[in-house]
Design an enzyme around this catalytic site. Structure first.
Site, mmCIF file in Angstrom:
data_model
loop_
_atom_site.group_PDB
_atom_site.id
_atom_site.type_symbol
_atom_site.label_atom_id
_atom_site.label_comp_id
_atom_site.label_asym_id
_atom_site.label_seq_id
_atom_site.Cartn_x
_atom_site.Cartn_y
_atom_site.Cartn_z
ATOM 1 N N SER A 11 1.053 6.652 11.757
ATOM 2 C CA SER A 11 1.837 6.576 10.108
ATOM 3 C C SER A 11 2.274 8.064 9.643
ATOM 4 O O SER A 11 1.665 9.119 9.009
ATOM 5 C CB SER A 11 1.140 6.188 8.796
ATOM 6 O OG SER A 11 1.402 6.194 7.634
ATOM 7 N N HIS A 39 5.529 5.088 12.676
ATOM 8 C CA HIS A 39 4.906 3.503 11.834
ATOM 9 C C HIS A 39 5.776 4.984 10.681
ATOM 10 O O HIS A 39 5.279 5.814 9.610
ATOM 11 C CB HIS A 39 3.779 3.760 11.397
ATOM 12 C CG HIS A 39 3.284 2.846 10.668
ATOM 13 N ND1 HIS A 39 3.705 1.189 10.428
ATOM 14 C CD2 HIS A 39 3.422 2.637 9.626
ATOM 15 C CE1 HIS A 39 3.817 0.500 9.490
ATOM 16 N NE2 HIS A 39 2.976 1.671 8.466
ATOM 17 N N ASP A 79 7.021 4.472 6.984
ATOM 18 C CA ASP A 79 6.787 3.777 5.406
ATOM 19 C C ASP A 79 7.866 4.629 4.578
ATOM 20 O O ASP A 79 8.196 5.631 3.634
ATOM 21 C CB ASP A 79 4.976 4.415 5.072
ATOM 22 C CG ASP A 79 4.252 3.640 5.589
ATOM 23 O OD1 ASP A 79 3.877 2.694 6.355
ATOM 24 O OD2 ASP A 79 3.120 4.549 6.028
ATOM 25 N N MET A 111 8.999 3.300 0.605
ATOM 26 C CA MET A 111 8.977 2.709 -0.550
ATOM 27 C C MET A 111 9.775 2.917 -1.516
ATOM 28 O O MET A 111 10.365 4.151 -1.664
ATOM 29 C CB MET A 111 7.370 3.760 -0.634
ATOM 30 C CG MET A 111 6.451 3.099 -0.105
ATOM 31 S SD MET A 111 4.519 3.987 -0.591
ATOM 32 C CE MET A 111 4.051 3.991 1.001
ATOM 33 N N HIS A 141 8.384 0.333 8.382
ATOM 34 C CA HIS A 141 7.487 -0.829 7.109
ATOM 35 C C HIS A 141 8.289 -0.476 5.705
ATOM 36 O O HIS A 141 8.087 -0.198 4.884
ATOM 37 C CB HIS A 141 6.035 -0.546 7.127
ATOM 38 C CG HIS A 141 4.760 -0.999 5.919
ATOM 39 N ND1 HIS A 141 3.868 -0.961 5.866
ATOM 40 C CD2 HIS A 141 5.490 -2.051 5.482
ATOM 41 C CE1 HIS A 141 2.985 -1.861 5.075
ATOM 42 N NE2 HIS A 141 3.960 -1.993 5.049
ATOM 43 N N MET A 176 8.739 -1.276 1.692
ATOM 44 C CA MET A 176 7.381 -1.219 0.502
ATOM 45 C C MET A 176 8.985 -1.554 -0.309
ATOM 46 O O MET A 176 8.881 -0.540 -0.871
ATOM 47 C CB MET A 176 6.810 -0.656 0.810
ATOM 48 C CG MET A 176 5.818 -1.010 1.823
ATOM 49 S SD MET A 176 4.632 0.245 1.847
ATOM 50 C CE MET A 176 5.309 0.946 3.144
ATOM 51 N N MET A 225 -1.850 -6.305 5.631
ATOM 52 C CA MET A 225 -2.224 -4.772 4.912
ATOM 53 C C MET A 225 -3.959 -4.917 4.526
ATOM 54 O O MET A 225 -4.272 -6.119 4.124
ATOM 55 C CB MET A 225 -1.474 -4.898 3.478
ATOM 56 C CG MET A 225 -0.043 -4.677 3.363
ATOM 57 S SD MET A 225 0.798 -3.012 4.336
ATOM 58 C CE MET A 225 -0.398 -1.611 3.762
ATOM 59 N N PHE A 259 0.007 4.329 -0.667
ATOM 60 C CA PHE A 259 -1.029 5.125 -0.379
ATOM 61 C C PHE A 259 -1.515 5.531 1.071
ATOM 62 O O PHE A 259 -2.172 4.660 0.974
ATOM 63 C CB PHE A 259 -1.804 6.102 -1.332
ATOM 64 C CG PHE A 259 -0.874 6.246 -2.798
ATOM 65 C CD1 PHE A 259 0.158 7.329 -3.046
ATOM 66 C CD2 PHE A 259 -1.034 4.512 -3.877
ATOM 67 C CE1 PHE A 259 1.013 7.135 -4.072
ATOM 68 C CE2 PHE A 259 -0.387 5.465 -4.867
ATOM 69 C CZ PHE A 259 0.784 6.138 -5.365
ATOM 70 N N ASP A 266 -2.543 -2.241 9.207
ATOM 71 C CA ASP A 266 -2.269 -1.063 8.141
ATOM 72 C C ASP A 266 -3.152 -1.480 7.437
ATOM 73 O O ASP A 266 -2.867 -1.929 6.123
ATOM 74 C CB ASP A 266 -0.662 -1.334 7.751
ATOM 75 C CG ASP A 266 0.133 0.175 7.288
ATOM 76 O OD1 ASP A 266 -0.929 0.682 7.305
ATOM 77 O OD2 ASP A 266 1.128 -0.505 6.617
ATOM 78 N N GLY A 267 -4.000 0.805 7.457
ATOM 79 C CA GLY A 267 -4.506 0.711 5.603
ATOM 80 C C GLY A 267 -6.129 1.484 6.071
ATOM 81 O O GLY A 267 -6.613 0.462 7.211
HETATM 82 C C1 DX5 Z 1 0.512 2.236 2.748
HETATM 83 C C2 DX5 Z 1 1.006 2.712 3.539
HETATM 84 C C3 DX5 Z 1 0.682 3.219 5.148
HETATM 85 C C4 DX5 Z 1 -0.333 4.111 4.951
HETATM 86 C C5 DX5 Z 1 -1.721 4.320 6.369
HETATM 87 O O1 DX5 Z 1 0.842 1.895 1.989
HETATM 88 O O2 DX5 Z 1 1.593 1.341 4.622
HETATM 89 O O3 DX5 Z 1 0.871 3.047 6.547
HETATM 90 O O4 DX5 Z 1 0.179 5.227 5.998
HETATM 91 O O5 DX5 Z 1 -2.352 5.330 6.034
HETATM 92 P P1 DX5 Z 1 -4.113 5.967 5.999
HETATM 93 O O6 DX5 Z 1 -3.886 4.875 7.400
HETATM 94 O O7 DX5 Z 1 -4.410 6.803 5.933
HETATM 95 O O8 DX5 Z 1 -5.045 4.381 5.531
HETATM 96 ZN ZN ZN Z 2 2.356 1.525 6.876
#
Ligand code: DX5
Ligand code: ZN
Length: 214
Positions: free
Chosen positions: A8, A33, A35, A37, A66, A68, A137, A143, A174-175
């Site tokens: 990520s 990855h 993200d 948002m 991904h 969001m 998730m 975050f 993920d997370g």
């Molecule tokens: C959160 C994201 C993740 C995040 C994962 O909303 O979708 O991809 O970057 O980060 P870590 O591995 O630090 O939890």
């Molecule tokens: Zn993600």
């Protein structure tokens, strides 16, 4: 078995993204990855199309996007054109799930649906035959660096349903993934791990990637 690690880049040094990508390539990760948002679907705003487009010219790694965002259907074509190899959207978004799947099919990228922690496994069953991947998730999206929530039951149910219906899908988690939580999701049936803060904080990235895959 953990087949692949998706790094990520939310946790990367974003002002030195090109050298971060080179470092990730050397470390043996399989995907980047990305993200996205929108500040409405989640309480954070990250990066989007122009950044992805530039990344495409800098790497051969799989670009794992991904989304969001509130209305993913509206942006599928653009993310595919910008270089996405996998497009993941949330089943909780406002776009119609089947229509969004069809739009991704047209765009010719891999298709994935993501589930937030409170969304049950069963909600994805009717779509599973159309999917390449389900993203479970293990934090509330928004975050990096949050602590892991155990979603083993959900992963098991999805893996079981996919096996029973003859659907050969990937399950991505993920997370909060690290050396302690990776075996938990792997035992439940996940095969692709997203890693952000844990990977970027590592002293030796290659060792960490190896550890996560083992
Ligand atoms: C959160 C994201 C993740 C995040 C994962 O909303 O979708 O991809 O970057 O980060 P870590 O591995 O630090 O939890
Ligand atoms: Zn993600």
């Amino acid at each position: 078995m953990i087949n692949e690690i998706s790094a990520s880049i939310l946790s990367a040094d974003l002002l030195n993204l090109e050298s971060e990508i080179k470092k990730l390539e050397k470390s043996g990760v399989d995907m980047l990855h990305f993200d996205v948002m929108d500040g409405i679907f989640v309480n954070n705003i990250t990066f989007g199309l122009p950044v992805l487009e530039q990344m495409l010219n800098k790497t051969e790694l799989v670009l794992d996007v991904h989304l969001m965002i509130t209305d993913p259907l509206k942006y599928i074509r653009e993310f595919a054109a910008a270089g996405a190899d996998i497009i993941t959207f949330h089943i909780e978004s406002e776009s119609d799930t089947m229509e969004t799947i069809k739009e991704i099919q047209k765009a010719n990228t891999r298709i994935a649906v993501a589930l937030k922690p409170n969304t049950p496994a069963e909600s994805v069953f009717q779509y599973i035959q159309y999917l390449d991947m389900v993203l479970v998730m293990t934090v509330e999206p928004g975050f990096g660096g949050q602590s892991f929530m155990d979603m083993s039951e959900k992963i098991r149910k999805i893996r079981k349903y996919a096996d029973e219906t003859g659907c050969n899908i990937d399950i991505q988690v993920d997370g909060g993934i690290n050396a302690e939580t990776a075996p938990i999701v792997k035992n439940a049936g996940a095969n692709i791990l997203v890693s952000g803060s844990y990977l970027f904080k590592a002293e030796n990235m290659s060792d960490t990637v190896r550890k996560l895959k083992d």
